[in-house]
Design an enzyme around this catalytic site. Structure first.
Site: not given
Ligand code: GLN
Length: 195
Positions: A80, A173, A175
């Site tokens: 992410c 994610h 994890e």
């Molecule tokens: N929107 C977040 C970003 O731009 C990422 C979100 C997340 O890691 N769950 O870093």
């Protein structure tokens, strides 16, 4: 195995990553300083907020040593926000946001968020038997990839799991669900690294 897997611990949730690494027989090591980074064989860049992680990489003095380790081929998993931090190019980022070009992809921040903030989906993943239940939270997706990048899973035609060399990135994610197969895929790719 006993390989030391770093968890970048500047911001974001690393506990579930640490448990996955431990369950797979490797040693999770929190990384907040250049000295700690020097002790690990590979690194996980977790979810969180990529703009904040970028800022903290600069203030912690980790940005340059991290860039050096990545250039040297250190295996890295980015999830992410971690995917954003590792991308070659970031769309809808902040102008001062750094990314480390560990993988030749262009990522758009909060890309699904324009339609729906967070969602879960059963993903078909290349090389895995059976779907992977994936949790997306204000997730990015990949807008474009270099031909050298393997796209391992997509949602609505947008790549969400990509690999190039020793770099693996997911928009979701892995994890959070107790399914260790993405971490296993990452750690399998680190097996030829020095212990
Ligand atoms: N929107 C977040 C970003 O731009 C990422 C979100 C997340 O890691 N769950 O870093």
């Amino acid at each position: 195995m006993g390989r030391r897997v770093g968890l970048l611990a500047l911001q974001g949730a690393i506990g579930p990553h640490a448990r996955a690494v431990d369950a797979l027989g490797c040693e999770p090591v929190e990384v907040r300083t250049p000295d700690q980074l020097a002790t690990v064989d590979s690194l996980i860049v977790p979810g969180g907020e990529s703009t904040t992680i970028s800022k903290l990489l600069d203030t912690s003095g980790l940005a340059d040593p991290l860039a050096e380790r990545l250039a040297g081929g250190m295996p890295v998993l980015g999830t992410c926000a971690g995917m954003i931090v590792l991308a070659a190019d970031v769309l809808d980022g902040r102008p001062d946001q750094r990314s480390f070009a560990a993988i030749d992809i262009t990522v758009r921040r909060n890309a699904f968020g324009r339609q729906v903030d967070s969602f879960e989906v059963d993903l078909d993943v290349e090389t895995l038997d059976g779907p992977f239940h994936a949790v997306f939270i204000r997730a990015p997706f990949v807008e474009s990839v270099d031909p050298a990048v393997e796209v391992l899973a997509s949602v609505d035609g947008h790549p969400v799991l990509c690999r190039q060399g020793a770099t693996l990135v997911s928009a979701f994610h892995p994890e959070l669900t107790g399914d260790l197969r993405i971490h296993q895929m990452f750690l399998a790719g680190t097996a030829d690294q020095p212990a």
